[in-house]
Design a protein around this motif. Structure first.
Motif, PDB file in Angstrom:
ATOM      1  N   GLY A  29     -25.441  99.633  53.291  1.00 17.48           N
ATOM      2  CA  GLY A  29     -26.359  98.529  53.542  1.00 17.48           C
ATOM      3  C   GLY A  29     -27.489  98.909  54.488  1.00 17.48           C
ATOM      4  N   LEU A  30     -27.163  99.670  55.533  1.00 21.60           N
ATOM      5  CA  LEU A  30     -28.186 100.087  56.492  1.00 21.60           C
ATOM      6  C   LEU A  30     -29.209 101.020  55.855  1.00 21.60           C
ATOM      7  N   VAL A  31     -28.725 101.937  55.008  1.00 19.50           N
ATOM      8  CA  VAL A  31     -29.638 102.869  54.340  1.00 19.50           C
ATOM      9  C   VAL A  31     -30.607 102.109  53.442  1.00 19.50           C
ATOM     10  N   TYR A  32     -30.084 101.207  52.628  1.00 17.21           N
ATOM     11  CA  TYR A  32     -30.951 100.458  51.703  1.00 17.21           C
ATOM     12  C   TYR A  32     -31.916  99.561  52.470  1.00 17.21           C
ATOM     13  N   ALA A  33     -31.391  98.834  53.471  1.00 17.01           N
ATOM     14  CA  ALA A  33     -32.250  97.931  54.251  1.00 17.01           C
ATOM     15  C   ALA A  33     -33.319  98.715  54.999  1.00 17.01           C
ATOM     16  N   PHE A  63     -38.403  90.959  42.871  1.00 16.06           N
ATOM     17  CA  PHE A  63     -37.648  90.435  44.013  1.00 16.06           C
ATOM     18  C   PHE A  63     -36.160  90.335  43.691  1.00 16.06           C
ATOM     19  N   ILE A  64     -35.849  89.820  42.503  1.00 11.48           N
ATOM     20  CA  ILE A  64     -34.454  89.734  42.075  1.00 11.48           C
ATOM     21  C   ILE A  64     -33.822  91.120  42.026  1.00 11.48           C
ATOM     22  N   ALA A  65     -34.569  92.096  41.499  1.00 11.81           N
ATOM     23  CA  ALA A  65     -34.048  93.459  41.398  1.00 11.81           C
ATOM     24  C   ALA A  65     -33.733  94.040  42.772  1.00 11.81           C
ATOM     25  N   TYR A  66     -34.614  93.792  43.745  1.00 14.64           N
ATOM     26  CA  TYR A  66     -34.371  94.294  45.098  1.00 14.64           C
ATOM     27  C   TYR A  66     -33.083  93.717  45.693  1.00 14.64           C
ATOM     28  N   CYS A  67     -32.746  92.504  45.311  1.00 14.09           N
ATOM     29  CA  CYS A  67     -31.527  91.860  45.832  1.00 14.09           C
ATOM     30  C   CYS A  67     -30.273  92.316  45.088  1.00 14.09           C
ATOM     31  N   LEU A  73     -34.580 104.139  43.686  1.00 13.87           N
ATOM     32  CA  LEU A  73     -34.429 105.309  44.563  1.00 13.87           C
ATOM     33  C   LEU A  73     -33.671 104.957  45.842  1.00 13.87           C
ATOM     34  N   PHE A  74     -33.944 103.777  46.386  1.00 12.45           N
ATOM     35  CA  PHE A  74     -33.228 103.343  47.587  1.00 12.45           C
ATOM     36  C   PHE A  74     -31.731 103.215  47.308  1.00 12.45           C
ATOM     37  N   SER A  75     -31.394 102.721  46.115  1.00  9.99           N
ATOM     38  CA  SER A  75     -29.983 102.588  45.742  1.00  9.99           C
ATOM     39  C   SER A  75     -29.318 103.949  45.571  1.00  9.99           C
ATOM     40  N   VAL A  76     -30.062 104.911  45.015  1.00 10.78           N
ATOM     41  CA  VAL A  76     -29.529 106.279  44.880  1.00 10.78           C
ATOM     42  C   VAL A  76     -29.247 106.868  46.256  1.00 10.78           C
TER      43      VAL A  76
END
Length: 478
Positions: A454-458, A292-296, A422-425
């Protein structure tokens, strides 16, 4: 109300408080960067350093001990309360009287008044510390969050008013003290339902808590040197102005980790403390919290690394452009740090706080010579890179310790971290494409890039991590 619902409500309120405080602090620093000299931030950084150092000897790990042992005995709590007050007075005297010696080391006369003023934080904080602990133990995160918001606003207003009136470094300390004093009063009012001091003081009855805290204190002492050797050396070798640049870069880049992660641990610790008898449940809780921390944290600091050259001049003015390389280094470090916060509660709940001390001793033996050489030879950027390198060593040791305490976990952790990575990439690719094909200069382009990322990651997280059913259930719980 079940512990799970309490945890969800706590997460809701604490998240609101954290986001609010983060926005408020960024706004405050952005304004103060235009009102205060870099040396003012350096001077306050030194006073904060001294407060944090003395606090190691003051806390004795009472917070972790009271929550872990679920203490309700009024005699024990009264003894801890009076011991806290005594320690607060002693720490105040030590900081106040040592101010002239610290002025000699840092060669900054203005430091004397700031340190003596900051020393008052000890008696203020220790008058309310036990109530803060008890409110956490009882999962009263809503009231803790509302108190933090109110006190943060008050402290920021005092800081800004003092800064406009030319108080420089003292304005930052004045804001801190006003917020601490107000928080102490509110915690005393809210916490009296759980504890009212009685005339009772027997140290032999809190022996278990003191023993529990000894390893915690030793680990914190070594950890303090680990975390602050860079600030100690910069202030002494390069001066308070350079320390000011370093402090601002650190606050910008590492702030999301140092602010968000302790809050998540604060919420989860009383809950997972009830699972300490089941090693498998504790391991699953560790994995869930870490992921969870990593996702944030990962998207926030990846985005900051990419956008630092745009964001810093806009927020803090052109005079702070030299902090951009530091911000990028600290962004990477902040990602590493986010995986270390969950080690401490595991060590406390498995009865292995000594592991934390051993880890910090090893890292410290490596870090001191490396950073000392970097400070003497390569300046600020060299120190930041040296700190980053030793943080990698610390992360590896953290994972080794968790393996010893909880058993095999690393494969599961890596599997769970593939998605946020991957989402961050994907977020980075979209921002880079925008920079290349549309533009990079100016506030509008910067805002659009941040919004797109932000929209891409979310969007990817909502599609591939959270199901609509989970979102619906979460909304009902909130």
């Amino acid at each position: 109300m079940s512990n799970k619902i309490k945890a969800i409500n706590g997460a809701k309120w604490t998240t609101v408080s954290t986001i609010f405080s983060a926005v408020l602090q960024f706004g405050q620093v952005a304004l103060l960067a235009r009102l205060l000299l870099p040396s003012a931030f350096g001077i306050v950084s030194i006073s904060t350093l001294i407060i944090n150092f003395l606090s190691i000897f003051a806390h004795f790990g009472f917070s972790n001990s009271i929550i872990s042992k679920q203490v309700t005995n009024q005699k024990i709590l009264s003894t801890i309360y009076y011991l806290n007050l005594l320690i607060g007075v002693v720490m105040f005297a030590l900081m106040y009287l040592s101010a002239p010696l610290l002025v000699l080391y840092y060669k900054e006369p203005l430091l004397d008044g700031v340190l003596k003023m900051a020393a008052f934080s000890f008696p203020i904080v220790f008058l309310g510390q036990i109530y803060n602990i008890l409110l956490e133990k009882e999962l009263k995160f809503k009231w803790l969050a509302l108190t933090d918001i109110f006190c943060s606003i008050t402290g920021s207003l005092v800081t800004i008013i003092m800064a406009f009136n030319g108080y420089q470094a003292k304005s930052l300390v004045g804001g801190l003290l006003s917020a601490q004093f107000l928080k102490m009063i509110i915690h005393n009012v809210l916490g009296r339902q759980y504890f009212t001091p009685i005339i009772y003081f027997k140290l032999d009855e809190i022996k278990d808590h003191l023993v529990f805290g000894m390893y915690n204190m030793g680990e914190n002492l070594v950890g303090f040197v680990n975390d602050n050797i860079d600030n100690i050396l910069i202030g002494g070798f390069l001066g308070v102005k350079q320390l000011g640049y370093y402090t601002i870069a650190w606050q910008i880049a590492v702030f999301p980790t140092t602010r968000l992660c302790p809050v998540i641990i604060q919420i989860s610790y009383p809950i997972i403390a009830k699972m300490k008898d089941s090693l498998e449940s504790l391991k699953q809780a560790y994995l869930k919290i870490t992921v969870f921390i990593a996702y944030c944290i990962i998207p926030l600091l990846t985005g900051l690394f990419l956008m630092a050259s745009n964001v810093i001049p806009i927020l803090y003015g052109e005079g702070w452009g030299d902090t951009v390389p530091l911000v990028k280094i600290f962004s990477v470090m902040g990602i590493l740090f986010c995986f270390m916060y969950t080690t401490s509660p595991v060590a406390y709940l498995t009865g292995k706080p000594n592991y934390l001390l051993y880890r910090n001793l090893v890292v410290l033996a490596i870090k001191i010579p490396v950073i000392y050489f970097a400070a003497r030879t390569y300046g600020l950027t060299g120190i930041a890179l040296a700190f980053l390198a030793t943080s990698v060593v610390s992360l590896v040791l953290n994972f080794v310790l968790v393996q010893k305490m909880l058993g095999s976990f690393f494969a599961s952790l890596i599997k769970d971290l593939i998605k946020p990575a991957l989402f961050s990439v994907a977020m980075v690719v979209v921002i880079l494409l925008y920079k290349y094909f549309i533009g990079n200069a100016g506030i509008i382009n910067t805002v659009v890039q941040i919004a797109l990322g932000g929209l891409v990651y979310a969007g990817l997280t909502l599609k591939y991590k959270l199901s609509f059913a989970e979102i619906k259930n979460l909304r009902k719980a909130l």
